[in-house]
Design an enzyme around this catalytic site. Structure first.
Site, PDB file in Angstrom:
ATOM      1  N   GLY A  51      40.434  41.255  35.299  1.00 28.67           N
ATOM      2  CA  GLY A  51      40.306  40.723  36.658  1.00 28.67           C
ATOM      3  C   GLY A  51      39.208  39.679  36.740  1.00 28.67           C
ATOM      4  N   GLY A  56      36.586  37.560  39.705  1.00 27.11           N
ATOM      5  CA  GLY A  56      36.132  37.470  41.090  1.00 27.11           C
ATOM      6  C   GLY A  56      35.004  36.475  41.175  1.00 27.11           C
ATOM      7  CD  GLU A 107      34.686  36.715  32.131  1.00 22.62           C
ATOM      8  OE1 GLU A 107      35.595  35.918  32.380  1.00 22.62           O
ATOM      9  OE2 GLU A 107      33.967  36.646  31.117  1.00 22.62           O
ATOM     10  CG  ASP A 155      36.697  45.599  48.558  1.00 18.39           C
ATOM     11  OD1 ASP A 155      37.570  45.413  49.422  1.00 18.39           O
ATOM     12  OD2 ASP A 155      36.587  44.894  47.545  1.00 18.39           O
TER      13      ASP A 155
END
Length: 429
Positions: free
Chosen positions: A159, A161, A165, A275
């Site tokens: 992933g 962001g 990473e 989140d």
């Protein structure tokens, strides 16, 4: 001539040593895996080939006997004891196999280990007790990882962001997930301070439905956070491939998420996830029979840097807006009930097979929800009790949202009343 022959001989020797080390690491993983899978024949075969594997250790210093004790696999444990397994080996938390067996209430295993001289001790009692670990000492960090121990040679990107990473790499021969913070963020004093604070929080968390934190790199750049790697991928991907889940599967998944969240929300050290979304819920394996909540804290980690409006952009995707409680969107004061709201959105998505407000962009969806609107129930899988629970969990008034301990009790009751799975296949188109 002789010099170059000598050096090529040395490099060939080095290659042989590397291959031997790789094979040893591979066999270590195999015996731990077969012990986990209750495959006594495979465990015995490995031990016949190499008796020393009975002493194998994983990244948490757990032996095959710890694994068998936790799951209650009697035949595997007997085989390991036959090969002189250390009945009182201690793992990273100083727990013995007997402490694990007691924590998981495996009565026959408890008797077996005691009959072989097993003692119940450990820094924190049994494996599943939810006592917070004492904070690590600042001078002697048992979680500080030397970056040289991290092997990125076969790493894959999981992933990305704004903070950095997430990579799948290896630590001491075991696959792990590594969050690497961007170099420019690694230079910021506030980020470093918050990162360390976050590590101090994560190191205390230990629960079967929470992704296990293994360690961090805080002394050198880039800053890195290392957790267990779960091969099943995330719930977002799973729902994309499978579509709507049967009610019984959705409730099993919801129970796992709620167990992890009830633990995070338990006093005295309440952790608000902030989140919670399908991308941050991970499947332990490809058979998707067990979920863990992960990736908490990063929003808090970067919060000192940004306006609260941007916090959710930093934890991966702006897609977090879709699961965001109205009070967060409106920049009002909020508490742990924001996670209950996000949980309702995930429950909805599991039963409907599509994200809440899927016809809107994430930001628009959050705005629409903040104005008082909610997704429409369409799936047949929504029993009246499930609809009622979902409605309460996404209530605009956070005081009306039930705590996770109550959610757990209600989900257990709903699970008991559900018809068996095959009745639902007609609805899964």
């Amino acid at each position: 001539m002789s010099g170059s022959a000598g050096s090529s001989g040395r490099s060939a020797g080095g290659e042989r040593e590397k291959k031997k080390e790789k094979a040893r690491v591979s066999r270590t993983s195999q015996i731990l895996w077969h012990a986990h899978q209750n495959d006594v024949a495979a465990v015995r075969k490995l031990l016949e080939e190499d008796r020393s594997l009975v002493k194998a250790r994983d990244y948490d210093n757990r032996t095959p006997l710890h694994v068998a004790a936790l799951h209650g696999w009697i035949d595997v444990a007997k085989c390991l004891l036959e090969y002189d397994a250390d009945v009182n080996a201690q793992d990273r938390w100083k727990n013995t196999p007997l402490a694990d067996a007691e924590g998981a209430r495996r009565s026959p295993m408890i008797e077996l280990l005691k009959s072989h001289g097993g003692l119940s001790y450990g820094q924190n009692g049994s494996h599943f007790e939810q006592r917070p670990l004492p904070p690590p000492l600042p001078n002697k960090c048992d979680w500080e990882i030397d970056p040289n121990e991290l092997d990125f040679s076969g790493s894959t990107l999981i992933g990305k962001g704004s903070f950095g990473e997430i990579l799948r790499a290896c630590w001491r021969g075991t696959p792990v997930a590594i969050k690497r913070i961007l170099p420019n963020l690694s230079d910021d004093k506030l980020v470093v301070q918050d990162f360390r604070h976050e590590v101090n929080l994560l190191v205390k968390l230990r629960h079967p439905n929470i992704v296990q934190f293994l360690g961090a790199v805080t002394e050198k750049k880039p800053l890195m956070l290392i957790t267990e790697y779960l091969r099943g991928g995330d719930l977002h991907q799973h729902l994309k491939e499978k579509g709507a889940l049967s009610p019984s599967t959705a409730i099993s998944f919801a129970l796992d998420i709620a167990r992890g969240m009830a633990y995070l929300h338990s006093e005295p050290n309440v952790v608000i996830h902030r989140d919670l979304k399908p991308r941050n819920v991970l499947l332990v394996n490809t058979s998707a029979d067990h979920l863990k909540v992960g990736d908490f804290g990063l929003s808090k980690l970067i919060r000192a840097q940004q306006h609260s409006h941007d916090v959710y952009k930093l934890t991966g995707e702006t897609g977090s807006y879709r699961y965001m409680a109205p009070e967060v969107f409106k920049h009002r004061k909020y508490d742990k009930k924001v996670d209950v709201f996000s949980f309702a959105m995930i429950l909805y998505e599991m039963l409907e097979g599509e994200p809440p407000m899927s016809n809107c962009e994430p930001y628009e969806a959050a705005k629409y929800v903040a104005e008082g609107h909610r997704p429409m129930f369409r799936a047949k899988g929504y029993t009246p009790e499930l609809r009622e629970l979902t409605d309460q969990c996404w209530s605009p008034d956070m005081n009306n949202r039930p705590p996770f301990l109550e959610i757990l009790k209600r989900l257990e009751k709903i699970k008991e009343t559900l018809p068996s799975d095959h009745h639902w296949h007609i609805f899964a188109s």
